[in-house]
Structure formats: C-alpha cells, structure tokens
Design an enzyme around this catalytic site. Structure first.
Site, PDB file in Angstrom:
ATOM      1  N   LYS A  53       0.839  -1.201   0.000  1.00 32.57           N
ATOM      2  CA  LYS A  53       0.000   0.000   0.000  1.00 32.57           C
ATOM      3  C   LYS A  53       0.876   1.253   0.000  1.00 32.57           C
ATOM      4  O   LYS A  53       0.602   2.222  -0.713  1.00 32.57           O
ATOM      5  CB  LYS A  53      -0.953  -0.020   1.216  1.00 32.57           C
ATOM      6  N   GLN A  97      -5.027  -1.832   9.608  1.00 31.92           N
ATOM      7  CA  GLN A  97      -4.814  -3.108   8.923  1.00 31.92           C
ATOM      8  C   GLN A  97      -5.404  -4.278   9.726  1.00 31.92           C
ATOM      9  O   GLN A  97      -5.154  -4.413  10.915  1.00 31.92           O
ATOM     10  CB  GLN A  97      -3.300  -3.314   8.690  1.00 31.92           C
ATOM     11  N   ASP A 120     -11.137   2.300   3.748  1.00 30.95           N
ATOM     12  CA  ASP A 120     -11.376   0.865   3.561  1.00 30.95           C
ATOM     13  C   ASP A 120     -12.858   0.609   3.257  1.00 30.95           C
ATOM     14  O   ASP A 120     -13.218  -0.467   2.792  1.00 30.95           O
ATOM     15  CB  ASP A 120     -10.989   0.100   4.845  1.00 30.95           C
TER      16      ASP A 120
END
Ligand code: NDP
Length: 291
Positions: A53, A97, A120
C-alpha cells in the site's frame, strides 16, 4: 477452452495512472492526499500488504504515514490514535490493517474512524449507504476492485447468474450488493459454509466470485464452460523450493482456466485491484474534504 487471464496488476496500474491528474489538481490547491495506515503486531502477511500500500502511494504521489503498534497494545490505545488521526486535517484517509489481535474488537475500532476518512469502506455508515443503493461514496476496496475489473474487461453483468461464495462483511456481502444494484443487474446467489450442493449451484453460474480462504476449493468440473471466474482468495501454501518458504494460491483450482472464459489469477488479480481502489478512495476522501 483456455480462459482470458484478467491481469489485475496492469488494470490496477491503469487506475492509478488515471488518478494522477486528480491528485495534481488537489496539489495545485495546496492539498496533498494523505493516507495514514495503522498496523498492530508483526503478522508477516499484514506487513507485506502494508508495504504494498505504501509503494502504491509512492507511485501515485499520495503521502503515506505508517503507525506501528505493538501486539500488546490495548483497545483504548488504538482508539486514541484513531481519534488523533480523525482530528488531524492533514490526514484524509485512515486504514487500520486487519487482522487485529484477537482481544481487540475490530468493529469497534473501524466504527471509531471518521466515516469521511474510512478509505477501507468498512464503517457502518459507508456500508449502510451501500445497502441503500448509494455507490458514489467510499466503497469497500476489494468489492469495488472486482466491479472495476469486470467493467474494464468489458463483461456484461446484466441478467447474468452471479454466484458469490462467502458472505463476509468485507468481501462476500458487499460484492453481492454491488452485483445486484440497478444498472449492474446480475441475479445474485450468496453461498456459504452451510450451502448444500455447491458444485451444482456453481455449474449454473455465469459469474463466480470465490471469497472463501480455502486453497483450490472451487474445482474445474464445477465451472460452467465460458464462465467469468473471479478468485479473491489468498492462501499461503508451504513450498520449500521457494526462498520465502511459501507460495500463494487462490480459492479456485488453477485448472479451472481450461473451462472458464475469463479468470483472475492469484497472485496478480484482485489483490492489485484492491490496492488501486484504496488509492482511489484516498483521492475521493481528499476531494470530499473540500466540500
Ligand atoms: P472470511 O473468513 O471472513 O469469510 C469466508 C467465507 O467463506 C465465510 O462466509 C464462510 O462461510 C465461507 N466458507 C467457508 N468455507 C466454505 C465452504 N466450504 N463452502 C462455502 N463457503 C465457505 O474471509 P474473507 O471474506 O475475509 O476472505 C476470503 C478470502 O479472500 C481469504 O483468502 C482472504 O485472504 C481473501 N481476501 C483477499 C483480498 C484481496 O485483496 N485479494 C481482500 C480480502 C480478502 P460462513 O459464513 O458460513 O462461515
């Protein structure tokens, strides 16, 4: 028949390149899109995902800040970091995460992220908005990446029988909603671990989305000839011939490529599309912060 391989890496890079002019416009206004990634613990796979990422941010010109926390961290400490990032106007996107240590309530952390910075797309407000048929906001990255992959490959979804295998909050349920939405118009079947006669249901499907987490689970003989097969699974199989000691495989037996019309590979399929959509969400969140 030999399936057309859907090259997620190439498609993902095209999406990233298309973002550059929007990022340049923001920079002309003195605003640099900025993604904050919180990673807890030392799970090797999570560290690889976070590194990928960060590399994507570098490619696009998005600033990234990584916050490493020990696996011994408490829920309150993570919530404090999230609160700080919510209040920081220079941060436009926040990602925590997954997976978090088992004693941390992941949904509590996700719902603490400001919905406007939830790149997200897992916050209950963003998922709720998707349920209401609004697809213009921050969508979950993997389902959004799958939709983009179908669109970019020119696949006609209208009237097709789509089978989603898996009903998770992050993949199975949102992709089912996206495929059933007006304008996409697939007829969606959602299957899970209690589904009976899955091979027969698979054989009826024009489009299969496999998001299970079980290596090579979907067999070639379950595939309708010419079907579109999207393999979301990422499974680590030990392999002593490799330097890493493992290889990655999906949820679909690779021999399915002899029957399917199109198939997304693992690795190099849905993974890079997911990262490209994270970049896209970060740019969108930055643009929306100006309104
Ligand atoms: P979850 O574990 O949250 O969900 C798995 C789903 O598969 C569940 O709904 C489960 O059913 C279903 N399932 C399990 N066994 C069977 C079975 N025998 N038959 C039918 N359904 C079954 O996984 P995720 O959705 O988070 O992830 C799925 C896979 O996708 C994983 O390999 C993950 O690593 C990968 N992934 C890849 C991403 C990418 O960027 N490429 C992003 C996110 C995930 P039930 O609900 O009944 O338990």
């Amino acid at each position: 028949m030999s399936a057309t391989i859907l090259d997620g890496k190439e498609l993902g890079r095209t999406i990233e390149k298309d973002l550059i002019s929007r990022i340049d416009n923001l920079k002309k206004l003195g605003i640099s899109p900025h993604l904050a990634v919180v990673i807890v613990g030392d799970d090797p796979a999570s560290h690889v995902y976070v590194r990928n990422k960060e590399m994507a941010c570098n490619r696009c010109g998005i600033t990234s800040t990584r916050i490493d926390m020990s696996s011994k961290v408490t829920e309150i400490e993570i919530l404090e970091i999230v609160k700080k990032l919510n209040l920081d106007d220079s941060i436009h996107g926040i990602l925590v995460q997954s997976p978090l240590p088992s004693d941390i309530d992941e949904s509590l952390i996700i719902d603490a992220i400001s919905p406007n910075k939830d790149v997200d797309g897992f916050h209950k407000m963003n998922l709720g908005s998707l349920v209401q048929g609004n697809t213009s906001g921050l969508l979950p990255c993997t389902p959004a990446g799958i939709m983009k992959m179908l669109e970019m490959s020119g696949y006609q979804t209208s009237g097709k029988n789509a089978l989603v295998i898996g009903r998770s909050r992050i993949v199975g349920m949102p992709i089912s909603l996206l495929l059933a939405q007006r304008g996409i118009d697939s007829t969606v079947t959602i299957s899970h671990s209690r589904t009976k006669n899955l091979p027969n249901i698979c054989l009826q499907a024009d489009l299969i989305i496999a998001a299970i987490g079980s290596a090579d689970f979907v067999k070639p003989e379950w595939i309708k000839p010419g079907a579109m097969v999207i393999d979301v699974g990422i499974n680590r199989i030990s392999d002593s011939t490799r330097k890493s000691g493992y290889r990655l495989t999906g949820d679909v037996d690779p021999n399915a490529a002899n029957i399917a019309g199109w198939i997304s590979p693992v690795p190099g399929g849905v993974g890079p599309m997911t990262i490209a959509m994270l970049m896209s969400n970060t740019v969108l969140a930055t643009e929306q912060s100006l309104r």
